[in-house]
Structure formats: C-alpha cells, structure tokens
Motif scaffolding. Structure first.
Motif, PDB file in Angstrom:
ATOM      1  N   ILE A 163      33.834  41.262  46.204  1.00 47.29           N
ATOM      2  CA  ILE A 163      34.374  40.976  45.078  1.00 47.29           C
ATOM      3  C   ILE A 163      36.044  40.689  45.390  1.00 47.29           C
ATOM      4  N   GLY A 164      36.586  41.449  46.421  1.00 52.30           N
ATOM      5  CA  GLY A 164      37.724  41.414  46.820  1.00 52.30           C
ATOM      6  C   GLY A 164      38.041  40.120  47.238  1.00 52.30           C
ATOM      7  N   HIS A 165      37.044  39.445  48.316  1.00 50.73           N
ATOM      8  CA  HIS A 165      36.867  38.117  48.987  1.00 50.73           C
ATOM      9  C   HIS A 165      37.099  37.259  47.775  1.00 50.73           C
ATOM     10  N   ALA A 166      36.232  37.411  46.678  1.00 46.05           N
ATOM     11  CA  ALA A 166      36.110  36.381  45.608  1.00 46.05           C
ATOM     12  C   ALA A 166      37.400  36.023  44.626  1.00 46.05           C
ATOM     13  N   VAL A 167      38.284  37.092  44.554  1.00 49.02           N
ATOM     14  CA  VAL A 167      39.535  37.080  43.877  1.00 49.02           C
ATOM     15  C   VAL A 167      40.624  36.510  44.545  1.00 49.02           C
ATOM     16  N   SER A 168      40.388  36.508  45.950  1.00 50.81           N
ATOM     17  CA  SER A 168      41.380  35.855  46.766  1.00 50.81           C
ATOM     18  C   SER A 168      41.925  34.542  46.575  1.00 50.81           C
ATOM     19  N   PHE A 169      43.254  34.419  46.416  1.00 46.84           N
ATOM     20  CA  PHE A 169      43.572  32.914  46.212  1.00 46.84           C
ATOM     21  C   PHE A 169      43.128  32.092  47.240  1.00 46.84           C
TER      22      PHE A 169
END
Length: 196
Positions: A163-169
């Motif tokens: 999820i941290g990866h998914a929200v990254s610009f």
C-alpha cells in the motif's frame, strides 16, 4: 468638513492603499514562484528569477519572504488551494478493503494526474526542499497509506509495504505516465497486488 477630518480621511486612504499594494506585491511574488516551481522546479528557482517574473527587486522578495521556508509555505498553500485534494474521509467511508483501495487510489491518482506538472518537479527536487516540506511529503504518504491500510484490521508488513508503494507519486507516474497504463487499469492492478 473640517481640515482635521480631511487629513484623517486622507491618511486612512493612504494606509489602505499601501496595504492593498503590499498584498498585491505579495500575490505577484507567490504566483511567480509557483509558476517557476511548476516549470523549472524548486531546485532551479532563484530569488532573482522570482523577482524578475514578479516585476520586483530581490530585496522586495526578501522583505516579503525572509527565507526559503516561508516562501515555500506560501507557494504550497497557493498551489494546493487551487487543487481538488484527495478526500481521505471519503475513502474511510468504504468498509470493504478492496473497495476502499479502489476509491482511495482512484482519488489519489486523479490528484496526481491533475497536478502532474508541479508534482513531478516537486518530487524530483525533494532533496532541495526545506526539511519541513520533505517531512510533509512523507507525512502525506503515510496518512494516505494508513487510511487505506486501517480497514484490514490485522496489519502485516507485506500489505503495508504494497500500500505504501501504491500511494507513491512515483508508482503512479511509472504506471500511467512512463508506461501508458490507463488510470483505472493502474488502480485495478495495484488493488489486485495488495489483495493478492
């Protein structure tokens, strides 16, 4: 009208006019800085460039904004005030984890798409930003991650990382800009990855 009253009225008018001029100058400086941040990026934006674009002297810029952090605060507030920001509370209304991911990522990726010109340069120049703004970027990513993660109840490291990866610009940029994936397909791909 008495001479004293005329003098008082004239003084009040001059003070009001001066305040308007100060506010107008400040607005021009902020708008010039925002334009430069969005075209050359924060790292290449200079006080001289801002002054030239705003039609003022460098001393005038420093008078209004004594340091980079104050100027960057004003620029960020101005730019963000013109954007439709992601609505994290709307994401939280979704009780189903997969649906929350879809709603949240769609909203977040829409924000990235709408602001890509500025966001690309800000994220590229991240190391040159004032430390408080670097922290603000981190805090925003963490807030977005946590809003999507909290619906899962039990939190494992793998899911938190995905999820941290998914929200990254930069994840959005890689999927949608660099590789041409349609936005809805990027949302579905990241949702499937997290849920898998």
């Amino acid at each position: 009208m008495s001479e004293q009253r005329r003098s008082t009225n004239a003084r009040a008018y001059r003070m009001g006019k001066r305040a308007e001029d100060v506010a107008e100058t400040r607005r021009r400086i902020v708008e010039a800085a925002v334009r430069l941040h969005g075209t050359v990026g924060p790292a290449a934006t200079t006080i001289a460039g801002i002054a030239d674009a705003a039609g003022v002297t460098r001393l005038t810029v420093y008078r209004h904004f004594p340091d980079d952090e104050v100027l960057f605060d004003a620029c960020s507030a101005h730019w963000l005030g013109a954007q439709r920001l992601p609505d994290v509370e709307r994401w939280r209304a979704e009780a189903d984890p997969a649906e929350r991911l879809r709603v949240g990522l769609a909203d977040l990726y829409r924000f990235y798409r709408d602001g890509v010109t500025m966001l690309r340069r800000v994220h590229r120049d991240r190391a040159e930003l004032p430390a408080t703004h670097q922290q603000r970027l981190d805090d925003t990513d963490a807030r977005n991650r946590d809003a999507l993660l909290e619906v899962f109840g039990t939190i494992d490291q793998r899911r938190a990382a995905l999820i941290g990866h998914a929200v990254s610009f930069w994840t959005w940029h890689s999927l949608c800009v660099d590789n041409g994936l349609p936005q809805d397909a990027a949302v579905e791909a990241m949702t499937a990855l997290v849920m898998g």
